[in-house]
Design a protein around this motif. Sequence first.
Motif, short mmCIF file in Angstrom:
data_model
loop_
_atom_site.label_atom_id
_atom_site.label_comp_id
_atom_site.label_asym_id
_atom_site.label_seq_id
_atom_site.Cartn_x
_atom_site.Cartn_y
_atom_site.Cartn_z
N UNK A 69 0.83 -1.20 0.00
CA UNK A 69 0.00 0.00 0.00
C UNK A 69 0.86 1.26 0.00
N UNK A 70 0.52 2.20 -0.90
CA UNK A 70 1.29 3.43 -1.00
C UNK A 70 1.04 4.33 0.22
N UNK A 71 2.11 4.91 0.74
CA UNK A 71 2.01 5.84 1.86
C UNK A 71 1.54 7.20 1.35
N UNK A 72 0.48 7.73 1.95
CA UNK A 72 -0.05 9.03 1.54
C UNK A 72 0.92 10.15 1.92
N UNK A 73 0.85 11.24 1.13
CA UNK A 73 1.73 12.37 1.42
C UNK A 73 1.48 12.93 2.82
N UNK A 74 0.20 13.01 3.22
CA UNK A 74 -0.11 13.54 4.55
C UNK A 74 0.49 12.67 5.65
N UNK A 75 0.55 11.37 5.42
CA UNK A 75 1.17 10.47 6.40
C UNK A 75 2.67 10.73 6.48
N UNK A 76 3.27 11.02 5.34
CA UNK A 76 4.70 11.36 5.31
C UNK A 76 4.94 12.65 6.09
N UNK A 77 4.04 13.63 5.90
CA UNK A 77 4.18 14.91 6.59
C UNK A 77 4.10 14.72 8.11
N UNK A 78 3.18 13.90 8.57
CA UNK A 78 3.02 13.66 10.00
C UNK A 78 4.20 12.85 10.55
N UNK A 79 4.71 11.95 9.75
CA UNK A 79 5.88 11.17 10.16
C UNK A 79 7.09 12.09 10.32
N UNK A 80 7.25 12.99 9.35
CA UNK A 80 8.33 13.99 9.42
C UNK A 80 8.21 14.83 10.68
N UNK A 81 6.98 15.26 11.00
CA UNK A 81 6.74 16.10 12.17
C UNK A 81 7.08 15.36 13.46
N UNK A 82 6.70 14.09 13.54
CA UNK A 82 6.97 13.32 14.76
C UNK A 82 8.46 13.13 14.99
N UNK A 83 9.23 13.02 13.91
CA UNK A 83 10.68 12.90 14.04
C UNK A 83 11.30 14.22 14.48
N UNK A 84 10.78 15.32 13.96
CA UNK A 84 11.30 16.64 14.35
C UNK A 84 11.08 16.91 15.84
#
Length: 310
Positions: free
Chosen positions: A2-17
């Motif tokens: 399943x392809x990861x949605x862009x919004x999920x990538x954005x939230x993943x980026x935020x959680x790492x920051x």
Amino acid sequence: MKETKFNDIALEWLSLRKLYIKHSTFVKYENIINNHILPYFQSYNNNNITNKCIYTFFERKKNEELSSSTLNSMKCILSSIYQYGIENYNLQTINFKQIKITTLPKIKNILSYEDRNKLIDYVKTHTNPLSIALLLALYGGLRLGEICALKWKHLDFTNQLVHIEGTATRLKSFQEHQRKTEVIILPPKSHTSYREVPIPSFVFQYIKTYIFIYNEEDYLLSNSHKIYEPRRLEKNFCKFCHDYDLYCTFHDLRHSYATECVRQNVEIKTLSEILGHSNVSITLNFYVHTSLEQKQKEISKIQTPKEFVE
């Protein structure tokens, strides 16, 4: 797979920051992502987000009359999210260099002598948190948050210095069973904002009349263990301006302090360190302004050509 949605990538980026940025910075990123980026990109798949899509996003945001500072923050955040997506999810490259944000100069209001006198008259007839804050801003260049964060221990009455070690602000709370927001003390704006600020002796004499008995660990304005609410101070200042027919922000007192210091021939490098700037150019470009009176005085030095002398 399943392809990861862009919004999920954005939230993943935020959680790492969140692991290594300041709490205030995280709240800023979170607000921009939740209020602007996620609503716009929720209907897009990763493979149909193109340069044109990104440019359209910024065109719409410009039409919302957002500040250039907010737009630049969006650009930096979105660019960083995309770089993370390229490295981890094979997103296509977007040319963010083509996105130009016009930064308009901020109009900084400098108090006239008449307006300064209104402040002084108020201070002379009132001894309260607002009057203390007015003096520290007008004769020390302290920011509103820095004043609210001051404890009695930060005041050196012997050497007439104020030690700046933090700034008070209201931010979203991440503690369970807490209010949605809370007032907390954060580190100063930058490493150069940790500083010792010399304050005129008359200001310290005035502060001594504010409270006779105090605890070193209590906050100056509240004279208690509670942080004086920055929004409360801002509200009191706005009421003061309304009552005294003033048109300025609390931060304008800092601008006025810097300008008055230059007028009194305070050396620029010294002034820059007092204000907590990282370099002198910031002081010159953003906080020091020549008054109309000074301009007229300087221009009057131009000699009249003899042809115009009768």
